[in-house]
Design an enzyme around this catalytic site. Structure first.
Site, PDB file in Angstrom:
ATOM      1  N   LYS A  58       0.845  -1.195   0.000  1.00  0.00           N
ATOM      2  CA  LYS A  58       0.000   0.000   0.000  1.00  0.00           C
ATOM      3  C   LYS A  58       0.885   1.250   0.000  1.00  0.00           C
ATOM      4  CE  LYS A  58      -3.966  -1.781   2.651  1.00  0.00           C
ATOM      5  NZ  LYS A  58      -5.009  -1.602   1.622  1.00  0.00           N
ATOM      6  N   ARG A  78     -10.219 -11.480   2.426  1.00  0.00           N
ATOM      7  CA  ARG A  78     -11.142 -12.505   1.906  1.00  0.00           C
ATOM      8  C   ARG A  78     -10.478 -13.881   1.904  1.00  0.00           C
ATOM      9  NH1 ARG A  78     -11.728  -9.482  -3.780  1.00  0.00           N
ATOM     10  NH2 ARG A  78     -11.482  -7.749  -2.326  1.00  0.00           N
TER      11      ARG A  78
HETATM   12  N1  BES Z   1      -7.989  -3.726   4.546  1.00  0.00           N
HETATM   13  C1  BES Z   1      -8.191  -3.405   3.188  1.00  0.00           C
HETATM   14  C2  BES Z   1      -9.507  -2.702   2.945  1.00  0.00           C
HETATM   15  C3  BES Z   1      -9.580  -1.282   3.367  1.00  0.00           C
HETATM   16  C4  BES Z   1      -8.778  -0.324   2.810  1.00  0.00           C
HETATM   17  C5  BES Z   1     -10.539  -0.923   4.277  1.00  0.00           C
HETATM   18  C6  BES Z   1      -8.901   0.980   3.176  1.00  0.00           C
HETATM   19  C7  BES Z   1     -10.665   0.373   4.638  1.00  0.00           C
HETATM   20  C8  BES Z   1      -9.834   1.338   4.088  1.00  0.00           C
HETATM   21  C9  BES Z   1      -8.198  -4.669   2.332  1.00  0.00           C
HETATM   22  O1  BES Z   1      -7.385  -5.691   2.765  1.00  0.00           O
HETATM   23  C10 BES Z   1      -7.721  -4.253   0.977  1.00  0.00           C
HETATM   24  O2  BES Z   1      -6.617  -3.822   0.888  1.00  0.00           O
HETATM   25  N2  BES Z   1      -8.590  -4.394  -0.008  1.00  0.00           N
HETATM   26  C11 BES Z   1      -8.253  -4.018  -1.344  1.00  0.00           C
HETATM   27  C12 BES Z   1      -8.789  -5.091  -2.267  1.00  0.00           C
HETATM   28  C13 BES Z   1      -8.292  -4.974  -3.680  1.00  0.00           C
HETATM   29  C14 BES Z   1      -6.801  -5.219  -3.737  1.00  0.00           C
HETATM   30  C15 BES Z   1      -9.026  -5.978  -4.540  1.00  0.00           C
HETATM   31  C16 BES Z   1      -8.876  -2.670  -1.644  1.00  0.00           C
HETATM   32  O3  BES Z   1      -9.988  -2.401  -1.188  1.00  0.00           O
HETATM   33  O4  BES Z   1      -8.229  -1.867  -2.311  1.00  0.00           O
HETATM   34 MN    MN Z   2      -5.409  -5.501   2.074  1.00  0.00          MN
END
Ligand code: BES
Ligand code: MN
Ligand code: ZN
Length: 460
Positions: free
Chosen positions: A240, A314
Site C-alpha cells: 500500500k 477474503r
Molecule cells: N484492509 C483493506 C480494505 C480497506 C482499505 C478498508 C482501506 C478500509 C480502508 C483490504 O485488505 C484491501 O486492501 N482491499 C483491497 C482489495 C483490492 C486489492 C481488490 C482494496 O480495497 O483496495
Molecule cells: Mn489488504
C-alpha cells in the site's frame, strides 16, 4: 470498567433541558427570569449541539440547556446528546425532559464518554448521568462496554496488538464467560488444513493463528461469528502507499466487533450455541511473503490464484468460513474491514451488508435503524460472479477490474459458504475518521449492536 452512569445520584444532580428551535420559545417561557435573561444574553437559540450552563445566584451550575434537531428534521441525529460528556464540567447530571429517544440518548452519553487512555493519562473528566427513568441501564451498560472493547482493541497500535495479543483478548473473554477456547498457531495451520490463513500470515515474525471460541448449550441454535483479524495490513508485496497504510492497525476491526458482539451475547445469556472464529494474521512483507499469481489450495478444496496480495482479508475469511460452514450453523455471520470500495460506495459510517435471506435482510435493516448502528444492503449480484474466474486456478482473489469491489469480495466469500442455513456478511470500516456525537475519532464498533438486537429478538 469505567461507567458513565451514576447509579446512586444525590439530589443535587444538574438537570439538562433539551430544546429544539421549534420548542425553544415555550421552554424559555418556563425558565426563571434570571435563567431566561442569561440564555438570551448568550444568544442561545437551541441550535443542534449548542450547550449553555445556567448559573445559580451563588455562581454554581443550576441547569444545562442543550439544543437538538427539530423532531421532524430529516438530519436528526439521535446520538446528539453524546456531545454532552465532552462539553460539561465534572458533575452528575440528569435529563430534565425527554430527548427524541431517551434510551439512545443515554447510550450516546456513555459512548461519548469514551477515551482511549492506554498511552496517555486520560483527559476524561468525570461527567456522569443519573439513569433516566424507565431505561434498562444494565442493557445500555452492556452495549457501552462492548463498544469500549471494540474501540480499545482497534485503537491499540499493531506493535501491541499482533495476532497473539488478539488471541489473548479472545481468551480473556472466554475465561470471563466460561467459554471454550482453542487456537491453531503457525505451521499447525498447514497441518490442520488452513492453507490460506497460513499463506497470508507467514511473512510476519508474529505467526498467524485461528482463534476458536465456543459458548452455550450445544442443543441451542448454532450461531457462528467470523471476524477478519488482520492486525496490520501493509498490502503485502502489492504494498500500500503510505497514505493507504496509515490506519491499517484497524484491519482487525471485524475481529474486534465479533468479540464485542460475543461479549454482549454471553453477558445477556442468549439461548444460542455461539462460536467465534477469528483468523488472526499480519499481512507483512518479507522474502517468504506470498506473491501475486501464487496459487494456494484452500480448506474448501478450491485452488485460489492470488491476483493481489492486498486482497488478503477474503483469503483468511475463506478458510475460516469453510470451517464454520462444515457444522451447518443456523446462522453464519462474518464481519471484516474488507474493501476500500465499500467506503467509496457508502462512506465510512454506513457499512454495506450482504445476504440472500430476505427475512434476515429485513431484520438486519430494521435492527440497524433501531440501534442507530446504520447498515445498508447491497446485492450478491450473480452476473458478477464470473469476474472471479481464473484462467489457471478455480478462482482469483482479486478481479482485474476496479468495478463493484465490495460486491465481488462478497461473492468471493459466498463461494466458501454452502451448508449454513443463513449467511450474513458485513463489509465494515471500523473507524471514525472525524469525531461525531457519541463517536470519537478512531476505532469504531460497527454492526455489532444491530446484530445483537437481532439475536436478542430471535433468541432472547
Ligand atoms: N484492509 C483493506 C480494505 C480497506 C482499505 C478498508 C482501506 C478500509 C480502508 C483490504 O485488505 C484491501 O486492501 N482491499 C483491497 C482489495 C483490492 C486489492 C481488490 C482494496 O480495497 O483496495
Ligand atoms: Mn489488504
Ligand atoms: Zn485488509
Amino acid at each position: 470498567m469505567h461507567s458513565a452512569f451514576d447509579t446512586a445520584p444525590s439530589a443535587s444532580s444538574v438537570p439538562i433541558i433539551f430544546a429544539t428551535k421549534a420548542t425553544w420559545d415555550a421552554t424559555c417561557d418556563e425558565l426563571a427570569p434570571l435563567a431566561r435573561q442569561f440564555a438570551q444574553a448568550n444568544g442561545f437559540a437551541a441550535k443542534p449541539g449548542a450547550c449553555l450552563t445556567l448559573p445559580t445566584l451563588q455562581g454554581h451550575i443550576a441547569q444545562v440547556l442543550f439544543g437538538l434537531e427539530d423532531a421532524t428534521s430529516t438530519t436528526r441525529d439521535l446520538f446528539r446528546p453524546g456531545l454532552l460528556p465532552g462539553l460539561l464540567p465534572p458533575g452528575t447530571y440528569r435529563f430534565a425532559n425527554a430527548p427524541h429517544d431517551t434510551r439512545l440518548a443515554a447510550l450516546a452519553f456513555a459512548l461519548g464518554s469514551y477515551r482511549f487512555g492506554r498511552y496517555r493519562k486520560s483527559d476524561a473528566r468525570e461527567v456522569k448521568l443519573a439513569p433516566p427513568d424507565g431505561i434498562d441501564i444494565a442493557a445500555i451498560t452492556r452495549m457501552a462496554d462492548a463498544v469500549t472493547l471494540a474501540r480499545d482493541l482497534i485503537n491499540t497500535p499493531s506493535n501491541d496488538m499482533g495476532p497473539e495479543q488478539l488471541a489473548l483478548a479472545a481468551q480473556h473473554l472466554a475465561q470471563r464467560f466460561g467459554a471454550d477456547f482453542n487456537c491453531i498457531v503457525g505451521d499447525d495451520l498447514v497441518r490442520q488444513n488452513f492453507p490460506l490463513i497460513h499463506a497470508v500470515g507467514m511473512a510476519s515474525s508474529r505467526p498467524p493463528r485461528l482463534i476458536d471460541l465456543s459458548w452455550g448449550d450445544p442443543a441451542h441454535p448454532r450461531v457462528t461469528l467470523v471476524g477478519k483479524g488482520v492486525c496490520f495490513d501493509t498490502g503485502g508485496l502489492d504494498l500500500k502507499p503510505s497514505a493507504g497504510m496509515l490506519i491499517m492497525k484497524k484491519d482487525m476491526g471485524g475481529a474486534a466487533n465479533v468479540l464485542a458482539l460475543a461479549m454482549m451475547v454471553m453477558d445477556a445469556r442468549l439461548k444460542i450455541r455461539l462460536r467465534v472464529l477469528i483468523p488472526a494474521v499480519e499481512n507483512a512483507v518479507a522474502g517468504n511473503a506470498f506473491r501475486p499469481l501464487d496459487i494456494f489450495p484452500s480448506r474448501k478444496g478450491f485452488n485460489v490464484e492470488i491476483g493481489n496480495t492486498d486482497a488478503e482479508g477474503r483469503l483468511i475469511l475463506a478458510d475460516a468460513l469453510a470451517l464454520a460452514d462444515e457444522e451447518k450453523p443456523d446462522l453464519l455471520i462474518d464481519l471484516g474491514t474488507l474493501t476500500g470500495a465499500a467506503r467509496v460506495a457508502l462512506g465510512p459510517d454506513l457499512p454495506p451488508f450482504y445476504t440472500n435471506d430476505e427475512t434476515l435482510s429485513e431484520d438486519v435493516a430494521r435492527c440497524a435503524k433501531a440501534e442507530n448502528d446504520p447498515l445498508w444492503r447491497l446485492p450478491l449480484w450473480p452476473p458478477y460472479d464470473s469476474w472471479l474466474d481464473s484462467k489457471v486456478a478455480d478462482l482469483n482473489n482479486a478481479p482485474s477490474g476496479t468495478f463493484a469491489g465490495s460486491i465481488t469480495c462478497a461473492l468471493f466469500l459466498q463461494r466458501f459458504v454452502e451448508h449454513a442455513r443463513s449467511w450474513l456478511h458485513v463489509d465494515i470500516y471500523g473507524w471514525t475518521p472525524v469525531a461525531k456525537p457519541a463517536r470519537p475519532e478512531g476505532g469504531e464498533c460497527q454492526a455489532a449492536r444491530a446484530i445483537f438486537k437481532l439475536l436478542g429478538e430471535r433468541y432472547g
